[in-house]
Design a protein around this motif. Structure first.
Motif, PDB file in Angstrom:
ATOM      1  N   ARG A  64       0.733  -1.120  -0.101  1.00 50.97           N
ATOM      2  CA  ARG A  64      -0.068  -0.163  -0.043  1.00 50.97           C
ATOM      3  C   ARG A  64       0.859   1.054   0.028  1.00 50.97           C
ATOM      4  O   ARG A  64       1.909   1.451   0.943  1.00 50.97           O
ATOM      5  N   ILE A  65       0.758   2.220  -0.820  1.00 52.03           N
ATOM      6  CA  ILE A  65       1.515   3.235  -1.205  1.00 52.03           C
ATOM      7  C   ILE A  65       0.948   4.405  -0.490  1.00 52.03           C
ATOM      8  O   ILE A  65       0.012   5.020  -0.937  1.00 52.03           O
ATOM      9  N   ASP A  66       1.496   4.936   0.553  1.00 53.71           N
ATOM     10  CA  ASP A  66       1.211   6.266   1.492  1.00 53.71           C
ATOM     11  C   ASP A  66       1.526   7.418   0.500  1.00 53.71           C
ATOM     12  O   ASP A  66       2.465   7.488  -0.074  1.00 53.71           O
ATOM     13  N   VAL A  67       0.293   8.427   0.591  1.00 56.90           N
ATOM     14  CA  VAL A  67       0.570   9.435  -0.346  1.00 56.90           C
ATOM     15  C   VAL A  67       1.059   9.034  -1.517  1.00 56.90           C
ATOM     16  O   VAL A  67       1.962   9.871  -2.080  1.00 56.90           O
ATOM     17  N   ALA A  68       0.427   8.314  -2.204  1.00 57.36           N
ATOM     18  CA  ALA A  68       0.918   7.921  -3.696  1.00 57.36           C
ATOM     19  C   ALA A  68       0.673   9.097  -4.439  1.00 57.36           C
ATOM     20  O   ALA A  68       1.213   9.085  -5.566  1.00 57.36           O
ATOM     21  N   HIS A  69      -0.096  10.111  -4.304  1.00 52.50           N
ATOM     22  CA  HIS A  69      -0.303  11.505  -4.869  1.00 52.50           C
ATOM     23  C   HIS A  69       0.591  12.494  -4.831  1.00 52.50           C
ATOM     24  O   HIS A  69       0.614  13.472  -5.475  1.00 52.50           O
ATOM     25  N   GLY A  70       1.400  12.137  -3.961  1.00 55.25           N
ATOM     26  CA  GLY A  70       2.278  13.477  -3.726  1.00 55.25           C
ATOM     27  C   GLY A  70       3.829  13.332  -3.876  1.00 55.25           C
ATOM     28  O   GLY A  70       4.656  14.209  -3.121  1.00 55.25           O
ATOM     29  N   LEU A  71       4.279  12.420  -4.232  1.00 53.37           N
ATOM     30  CA  LEU A  71       5.957  12.368  -4.433  1.00 53.37           C
ATOM     31  C   LEU A  71       6.680  13.322  -5.131  1.00 53.37           C
ATOM     32  O   LEU A  71       7.527  13.660  -4.418  1.00 53.37           O
ATOM     33  N   THR A  72       6.309  13.692  -6.366  1.00 54.00           N
ATOM     34  CA  THR A  72       7.025  14.766  -6.929  1.00 54.00           C
ATOM     35  C   THR A  72       6.602  16.267  -6.602  1.00 54.00           C
ATOM     36  O   THR A  72       5.351  16.602  -6.273  1.00 54.00           O
ATOM     37  N   LYS A  73       7.627  17.102  -6.684  1.00 54.32           N
ATOM     38  CA  LYS A  73       7.067  18.664  -6.531  1.00 54.32           C
ATOM     39  C   LYS A  73       7.704  19.540  -7.518  1.00 54.32           C
ATOM     40  O   LYS A  73       8.768  19.096  -8.426  1.00 54.32           O
ATOM     41  N   ASP A  74       6.803  20.507  -7.958  1.00 55.94           N
ATOM     42  CA  ASP A  74       7.198  21.483  -8.920  1.00 55.94           C
ATOM     43  C   ASP A  74       8.599  22.127  -8.487  1.00 55.94           C
ATOM     44  O   ASP A  74       8.825  22.752  -7.523  1.00 55.94           O
ATOM     45  N   PRO A  75       9.721  22.129  -9.409  1.00 57.06           N
ATOM     46  CA  PRO A  75      10.991  22.544  -8.947  1.00 57.06           C
ATOM     47  C   PRO A  75      10.955  23.985  -8.804  1.00 57.06           C
ATOM     48  O   PRO A  75      11.795  24.536  -8.391  1.00 57.06           O
ATOM     49  N   ALA A  76       9.999  24.813  -9.328  1.00 60.54           N
ATOM     50  CA  ALA A  76       9.886  26.270  -9.323  1.00 60.54           C
ATOM     51  C   ALA A  76       9.428  26.742  -7.849  1.00 60.54           C
ATOM     52  O   ALA A  76       9.356  27.846  -7.647  1.00 60.54           O
ATOM     53  N   TYR A  77       8.738  25.577  -7.196  1.00 61.07           N
ATOM     54  CA  TYR A  77       8.204  25.970  -5.802  1.00 61.07           C
ATOM     55  C   TYR A  77       7.131  27.215  -5.604  1.00 61.07           C
ATOM     56  O   TYR A  77       7.426  27.989  -4.911  1.00 61.07           O
ATOM     57  N   PRO A  78       6.280  27.302  -6.379  1.00 61.86           N
ATOM     58  CA  PRO A  78       5.428  28.351  -6.415  1.00 61.86           C
ATOM     59  C   PRO A  78       4.556  28.341  -5.410  1.00 61.86           C
ATOM     60  O   PRO A  78       4.185  27.579  -5.015  1.00 61.86           O
ATOM     61  N   ASP A  79       3.962  29.624  -5.003  1.00 60.79           N
ATOM     62  CA  ASP A  79       3.122  29.768  -3.975  1.00 60.79           C
ATOM     63  C   ASP A  79       1.931  29.207  -4.404  1.00 60.79           C
ATOM     64  O   ASP A  79       1.441  29.079  -5.659  1.00 60.79           O
ATOM     65  N   LEU A  80       1.181  28.637  -3.396  1.00 58.21           N
ATOM     66  CA  LEU A  80      -0.193  28.117  -3.759  1.00 58.21           C
ATOM     67  C   LEU A  80      -1.393  29.266  -3.846  1.00 58.21           C
ATOM     68  O   LEU A  80      -1.066  30.350  -3.263  1.00 58.21           O
ATOM     69  N   ASP A  81      -2.410  29.107  -4.580  1.00 58.40           N
ATOM     70  CA  ASP A  81      -3.487  30.237  -4.797  1.00 58.40           C
ATOM     71  C   ASP A  81      -4.753  29.738  -4.239  1.00 58.40           C
ATOM     72  O   ASP A  81      -4.666  28.612  -3.728  1.00 58.40           O
ATOM     73  N   ALA A  82      -5.719  30.615  -4.387  1.00 58.07           N
ATOM     74  CA  ALA A  82      -7.000  30.286  -3.712  1.00 58.07           C
ATOM     75  C   ALA A  82      -7.677  28.856  -4.290  1.00 58.07           C
ATOM     76  O   ALA A  82      -8.351  28.320  -3.520  1.00 58.07           O
ATOM     77  N   THR A  83      -7.199  28.361  -5.305  1.00 57.70           N
ATOM     78  CA  THR A  83      -7.943  27.319  -5.997  1.00 57.70           C
ATOM     79  C   THR A  83      -7.273  25.839  -5.372  1.00 57.70           C
ATOM     80  O   THR A  83      -7.725  25.012  -5.450  1.00 57.70           O
ATOM     81  N   ASP A  84      -6.134  25.997  -4.496  1.00 57.47           N
ATOM     82  CA  ASP A  84      -5.598  24.865  -3.783  1.00 57.47           C
ATOM     83  C   ASP A  84      -5.923  24.786  -2.504  1.00 57.47           C
ATOM     84  O   ASP A  84      -4.964  24.136  -1.699  1.00 57.47           O
TER      85      ASP A  84
END
Length: 567
Positions: free
Chosen positions: A210-230
């Protein structure tokens, strides 16, 4: 080994039992469940009728987040036992006809992991830091986090390091607790390490992960701020270009894993914990070259409403059929309010359960609906997970003293969800008082979380000889599910006409009807009752009840009434 009713792989319609190891059974008397305790209860699980076990993390860990902060992926934490005991468990489970699935945590390690300690000691710019997300801060002298990403447990998702000379340094990313730094999956050493970890356990005979947080491994290398839709952290309202969830780059990792897993014999399995926005996004993880299954969380969050249930079922089956994957149904797990409690409140959705945590519960109603729900789920196409204790009708423990809480999310005032410890209280096995057989009679420590004294009527021993108990119902449901054969993977679902508030469908020669309304409804005439979630005084199906009927009986009677003609 394949399903007894199908040439398809076993996992397509398996019933898998989730073992929250520290709360299942304590073999050595220290108040914490362990491998020895689990091995002693394998006959119980075999008699229950499950096909496999999913074990929450048992690896070496400081236990800040109940083992989801791992410091060594190839070793067993001493509180659970030894590697030799783990090997023994794998072999004994197989002897009982039960497969074993481990929890893999690839998004983050413990801050005590060798790699992270090397990152801290190496200082700014060291190669060891590239295995994690370590970034310079913003503002004067880097005193502010690199961006506005929040932690799922509350507070910011960044913590500042201290350089080897004692001065404030760069910041590291942790989407969960500060003790759980996120790995950088763009780093080739990270990818190689986890393929090696998978092979280590597969070589020991485990049947999947069972893969924990399977949707969360990779990240945007630009590390942008989150906006209101997130705003939704565990399933973003935005379906594309999220900076750290449900990214295309993550799917490519699973293609590599699938090629490796397919090189092993025995139909090994990947199941994804992927909190994404809808079933269409879930299906992206389940193409034939990626993962095998993913939890369908729709029913877990559903209110007790026929239209809501049908909508979730139809969407999941339609979308997953498009990629050739089975559904994987779940009603409870170690992170959410137990469904007996959810169903016993006026507001029955998961979100309402969070808002009304601690308010009055009608447990009689909750238990009645829980029986109906599991019988409905077990009639659906696909597989299903059972969270330990739900077969006993255990409710959420909502009055745990705050000084007993161990959930790390409680450290932050901006974390809105209930403490997760309430669904993790150790199981009651026997006796009239705590520890209810969870620990040996001569145990030297109390269970790690206190058990309610009211559980004396919910122990395994109290229910074993009671034909009307929740445990007896679960056993009957799983037994009928295997014997009937009509619920095997590949048998299509056909919806049948039904009154408002009622779900009715046919699979093979079995008709399943669930009454989610507040009034009784007529049952179809002349059909044999195979199994009911509560007592039925035919011809009425009471509220909050599921029944399985034999469609074969109806067909035989029609056949006998029709005139026969010679050819």
């Amino acid at each position: 080994m394949t399903s007894p009713h199908s040439s398809r792989p076993w996992w397509r319609d398996a019933v898998i039992y989730q073992v929250y190891l520290r709360s299942f059974a304590d073999g050595n008397g220290d108040g914490i469940g362990d491998i020895a305790g689990l091995r002693s209860r394998l006959p119980y699980l075999a008699e229950l009728g499950v096909d496999a076990l999913w074990l929450n993390p048992w690896y070496t860990s400081p236990q800040v987040d109940a083992g989801y902060d791992i410091s060594d992926y190839r070793a067993i934490d001493p509180c659970f036992g030894t590697l030799d005991e783990a090997k023994g468990l794998i072999n004994e489970a197989h002897q009982h006809g039960i497969r074993l699935i481990l929890d893999l945590v690839p998004n983050h390690t413990s801050d005590q992991h060798r790699w992270f300690q090397e990152a801290l000691s190496g200082g700014p710019g060291s190669p060891a830091r590239r295995r994690y997300h370590v970034r310079p801060g913003q503002g004067p002298r880097g005193s502010e986090p690199p961006n506005n990403w929040p932690s799922i447990f509350g507070g910011p998702a960044w913590t500042r390091t201290t350089d080897p000379d004692g001065t404030p340094g760069d910041w590291y990313l942790h989407l969960f607790a500060p003790e759980q730094p996120d790995l950088n999956w763009d780093h080739p050493e990270v990818r190689a390490e986890f393929e090696d970890v998978l092979r280590f356990w597969l070589d020991l005979g485990v049947d999947g992960f069972r893969i924990d947080v399977a949707h969360g491994l990779t990240k945007d290398p630009a590390y942008p701020d989150l906006d209101a839709t997130d705003s939704e952290l565990l399933g973003s309202a935005r379906t594309e270009a999220h900076p750290y969830f449900d990214r295309d780059e993550t799917l490519a990792i699973y293609q590599d894993w699938r090629r490796m897993l397919d090189s092993y014999d025995g139909e090994r399995l990947f199941v994804a914990e992927a909190w994404v926005s809808d079933a269409t996004r879930t299906a992206r993880y389940l193409t034939p070259d990626r993962l095998h299954t993913a939890f369908n969380f729709g029913l877990l969050g559903c209110p007790w409403d026929a239209e809501a249930f049908r909508s979730e079922i139809e969407q999941a089956l339609r979308v997953l059929d498009g990629v050739g994957a089975p559904a994987t149904w779940v009603l409870s797990n170690h992170d959410v309010v137990r469904h007996v409690t959810r169903y016993g409140r006026q507001d029955t959705s998961l979100q309402d359960a969070k808002r009304h945590y601690g308010s009055p519960v009608d447990l009689t109603l909750g238990e009645r609906r829980a029986r109906a729900a599991v019988q409905l789920v077990m009639a659906l196409p696909g597989g299903a997970y059972v969270y330990q204790g739900e077969e006993l009708g255990l409710p959420e423990v909502e009055n745990l003293p705050p000084d007993t809480w161990q959930d790390p999310s409680r450290h932050w005032s901006d974390h809105p969800d209930p403490v997760r410890d309430g669904c993790r209280v150790p199981l009651p096995w026997s006796g009239a008082a705590p520890p209810f057989g969870f620990s040996p009679d001569d145990a030297h420590a109390r269970p790690w979380l206190p058990q309610p004294r009211q559980w004396k009527d919910r122990t395994v021993a109290a229910q074993l000889d009671d034909p009307g108990s929740m445990l007896a119902h679960y056993r009957a449901v799983l037994r009928h599910r295997k014997q009937l054969g009509d619920f095997a993977d590949g048998t299509p679902l056909t919806w049948l006409p039904a009154p408002n508030g009622v779900l009715a469908f046919r699979r093979g020669d079995v008709v399943c009807i669930t009454n989610l309304s507040r009034t009784g409804v007529p049952l179809p005439p002349d059909q044999e009752i195979l199994l009911a979630s509560t007592h039925i005084a035919a011809p009425q199906l009471p509220p909050d009840t599921t029944v399985w009927l034999s469609a074969q009986t109806d067909r035989d009677q029609r056949s006998r009434s029709e005139p026969h003609h010679r050819s």
